[in-house]
Motif scaffolding. Structure first.
Motif, PDB file in Angstrom:
ATOM      1  N   VAL A  90       0.846  -1.193   0.000  1.00  0.00           N
ATOM      2  CA  VAL A  90       0.000   0.000   0.000  1.00  0.00           C
ATOM      3  C   VAL A  90       0.878   1.239   0.000  1.00  0.00           C
ATOM      4  N   VAL A  91       0.547   2.197  -0.849  1.00  0.00           N
ATOM      5  CA  VAL A  91       1.265   3.468  -0.874  1.00  0.00           C
ATOM      6  C   VAL A  91       0.804   4.263   0.344  1.00  0.00           C
ATOM      7  N   ILE A  92       1.744   4.572   1.262  1.00  0.00           N
ATOM      8  CA  ILE A  92       1.361   5.321   2.462  1.00  0.00           C
ATOM      9  C   ILE A  92       1.778   6.784   2.383  1.00  0.00           C
ATOM     10  N   ALA A  93       2.634   7.133   1.404  1.00  0.00           N
ATOM     11  CA  ALA A  93       3.058   8.536   1.297  1.00  0.00           C
ATOM     12  C   ALA A  93       3.606   8.822  -0.090  1.00  0.00           C
ATOM     13  N   ARG A  94       3.388  10.066  -0.526  1.00  0.00           N
ATOM     14  CA  ARG A  94       4.049  10.630  -1.712  1.00  0.00           C
ATOM     15  C   ARG A  94       4.581  11.976  -1.293  1.00  0.00           C
ATOM     16  N   ARG A  95       5.796  12.299  -1.710  1.00  0.00           N
ATOM     17  CA  ARG A  95       6.356  13.575  -1.294  1.00  0.00           C
ATOM     18  C   ARG A  95       7.207  14.196  -2.386  1.00  0.00           C
ATOM     19  N   ASN A  96       7.433  15.511  -2.235  1.00  0.00           N
ATOM     20  CA  ASN A  96       8.209  16.328  -3.168  1.00  0.00           C
ATOM     21  C   ASN A  96       7.530  16.410  -4.528  1.00  0.00           C
ATOM     22  N   GLY A  97       8.262  16.869  -5.520  1.00  0.00           N
ATOM     23  CA  GLY A  97       7.714  17.011  -6.852  1.00  0.00           C
ATOM     24  C   GLY A  97       8.855  17.024  -7.846  1.00  0.00           C
ATOM     25  N   GLY A  98       8.526  16.980  -9.111  1.00  0.00           N
ATOM     26  CA  GLY A  98       9.561  16.982 -10.138  1.00  0.00           C
ATOM     27  C   GLY A  98      10.394  15.720 -10.088  1.00  0.00           C
ATOM     28  N   LYS A 139      -7.467   0.305  -6.157  1.00  0.00           N
ATOM     29  CA  LYS A 139      -7.595   1.714  -5.819  1.00  0.00           C
ATOM     30  C   LYS A 139      -8.089   1.843  -4.385  1.00  0.00           C
ATOM     31  N   GLY A 140      -7.523   2.790  -3.656  1.00  0.00           N
ATOM     32  CA  GLY A 140      -7.936   3.018  -2.280  1.00  0.00           C
ATOM     33  C   GLY A 140      -8.582   4.367  -2.099  1.00  0.00           C
ATOM     34  N   LYS A 141      -9.354   4.486  -1.029  1.00  0.00           N
ATOM     35  CA  LYS A 141      -9.985   5.747  -0.668  1.00  0.00           C
ATOM     36  C   LYS A 141      -9.443   6.124   0.708  1.00  0.00           C
ATOM     37  N   PRO A 142      -8.313   6.844   0.731  1.00  0.00           N
ATOM     38  CA  PRO A 142      -7.642   7.086   2.007  1.00  0.00           C
ATOM     39  C   PRO A 142      -8.357   8.130   2.861  1.00  0.00           C
ATOM     40  N   ALA A 143      -8.074   8.087   4.139  1.00  0.00           N
ATOM     41  CA  ALA A 143      -8.653   9.052   5.071  1.00  0.00           C
ATOM     42  C   ALA A 143      -7.810  10.322   5.137  1.00  0.00           C
ATOM     43  N   ARG A 144      -6.542  10.216   4.758  1.00  0.00           N
ATOM     44  CA  ARG A 144      -5.617  11.343   4.870  1.00  0.00           C
ATOM     45  C   ARG A 144      -4.648  11.363   3.701  1.00  0.00           C
ATOM     46  N   ALA A 145      -3.806  12.396   3.673  1.00  0.00           N
ATOM     47  CA  ALA A 145      -2.800  12.518   2.616  1.00  0.00           C
ATOM     48  C   ALA A 145      -1.618  11.589   2.873  1.00  0.00           C
ATOM     49  N   LYS A 146      -1.280  11.376   4.140  1.00  0.00           N
ATOM     50  CA  LYS A 146      -0.207  10.449   4.527  1.00  0.00           C
ATOM     51  C   LYS A 146      -0.824   9.405   5.450  1.00  0.00           C
ATOM     52  N   LEU A 147      -0.536   8.141   5.201  1.00  0.00           N
ATOM     53  CA  LEU A 147      -1.157   7.058   5.968  1.00  0.00           C
ATOM     54  C   LEU A 147      -0.201   6.464   6.999  1.00  0.00           C
ATOM     55  N   TYR A 148       0.536   7.323   7.698  1.00  0.00           N
ATOM     56  CA  TYR A 148       1.500   6.840   8.686  1.00  0.00           C
ATOM     57  C   TYR A 148       0.820   6.126   9.849  1.00  0.00           C
ATOM     58  N   TYR A 149      -0.468   6.418  10.091  1.00  0.00           N
ATOM     59  CA  TYR A 149      -1.174   5.772  11.197  1.00  0.00           C
ATOM     60  C   TYR A 149      -1.334   4.273  10.974  1.00  0.00           C
ATOM     61  N   VAL A 150      -1.190   3.807   9.731  1.00  0.00           N
ATOM     62  CA  VAL A 150      -1.325   2.379   9.418  1.00  0.00           C
ATOM     63  C   VAL A 150      -0.214   1.569  10.089  1.00  0.00           C
ATOM     64  N   ARG A 151       0.899   2.216  10.409  1.00  0.00           N
ATOM     65  CA  ARG A 151       2.018   1.531  11.066  1.00  0.00           C
ATOM     66  C   ARG A 151       1.615   0.937  12.406  1.00  0.00           C
ATOM     67  N   ASN A 152       0.675   1.572  13.093  1.00  0.00           N
ATOM     68  CA  ASN A 152       0.273   1.112  14.425  1.00  0.00           C
ATOM     69  C   ASN A 152      -0.894   0.136  14.396  1.00  0.00           C
ATOM     70  N   LEU A 153      -1.436  -0.157  13.215  1.00  0.00           N
ATOM     71  CA  LEU A 153      -2.594  -1.026  13.096  1.00  0.00           C
ATOM     72  C   LEU A 153      -2.171  -2.404  12.599  1.00  0.00           C
ATOM     73  N   THR A 154      -2.963  -3.425  12.945  1.00  0.00           N
ATOM     74  CA  THR A 154      -2.680  -4.783  12.486  1.00  0.00           C
ATOM     75  C   THR A 154      -3.953  -5.405  11.926  1.00  0.00           C
ATOM     76  N   GLY A 155      -3.794  -6.408  11.105  1.00  0.00           N
ATOM     77  CA  GLY A 155      -4.919  -7.172  10.577  1.00  0.00           C
ATOM     78  C   GLY A 155      -5.841  -6.356   9.695  1.00  0.00           C
ATOM     79  N   LYS A 156      -7.145  -6.564   9.860  1.00  0.00           N
ATOM     80  CA  LYS A 156      -8.127  -5.890   9.017  1.00  0.00           C
ATOM     81  C   LYS A 156      -8.161  -4.391   9.261  1.00  0.00           C
ATOM     82  N   ALA A 157      -7.803  -3.946  10.446  1.00  0.00           N
ATOM     83  CA  ALA A 157      -7.811  -2.521  10.764  1.00  0.00           C
ATOM     84  C   ALA A 157      -6.819  -1.751   9.901  1.00  0.00           C
ATOM     85  N   ALA A 158      -5.783  -2.429   9.433  1.00  0.00           N
ATOM     86  CA  ALA A 158      -4.736  -1.775   8.637  1.00  0.00           C
ATOM     87  C   ALA A 158      -5.136  -1.617   7.179  1.00  0.00           C
ATOM     88  N   LYS A 159      -6.299  -2.166   6.796  1.00  0.00           N
ATOM     89  CA  LYS A 159      -6.735  -2.059   5.400  1.00  0.00           C
ATOM     90  C   LYS A 159      -7.249  -0.665   5.092  1.00  0.00           C
TER      91      LYS A 159
END
Length: 116
Positions: free
Chosen positions: A46-54, A89-109
């Protein structure tokens, strides 16, 4: 001076960049050199972050391998990144999904995007 840098960056940028966003599940094909041979290795997560440009733009992919979370950051325009394919395709809750690091199992989906 800035014109020279811009020109060099444009030469090294890829023409076609796949369309993906944070929350999408992607399969990244990475070129691996072993001696004089070269092969492609897949990395799916899962893509959890995109940063910078160019030319400096990077994205971070997280996967669970043998029960351990593994993250890897890829430069989009790197010649070592052969291909990026969106598998879901995902429908994320935020721009960066760093909170997924603390979740396990189905909660991390990440919720799937509606195709309507």
């Amino acid at each position: 001076m800035a014109n020279i840098i811009d020109q060099i960056e444009k030469e090294n940028m890829k023409e076609t960049i796949p369309q993906f966003n944070v929350g999408d599940t992607v399969k990244v094909s990475v070129r691996i050199k072993e001696g004089d041979k070269e092969r492609l290795q897949g990395y799916e997560g899962v893509v959890i972050a995109r940063r910078n440009g160019g030319i400096r733009e990077t994205f971070t992919v997280r996967k669970i391998s043998n029960g351990v979370g593994v993250e890897r950051t890829f430069p989009i325009h790197s010649p070592l990144v052969a291909d990026v394919v969106v598998t879901r395709k995902g429908k994320p809750a935020r721009a960066k999904l760093y909170y997924v690091r603390n979740l396990t199992g189905k909660a991390a989906k990440v919720k799937a995007a509606d195709n309507n």
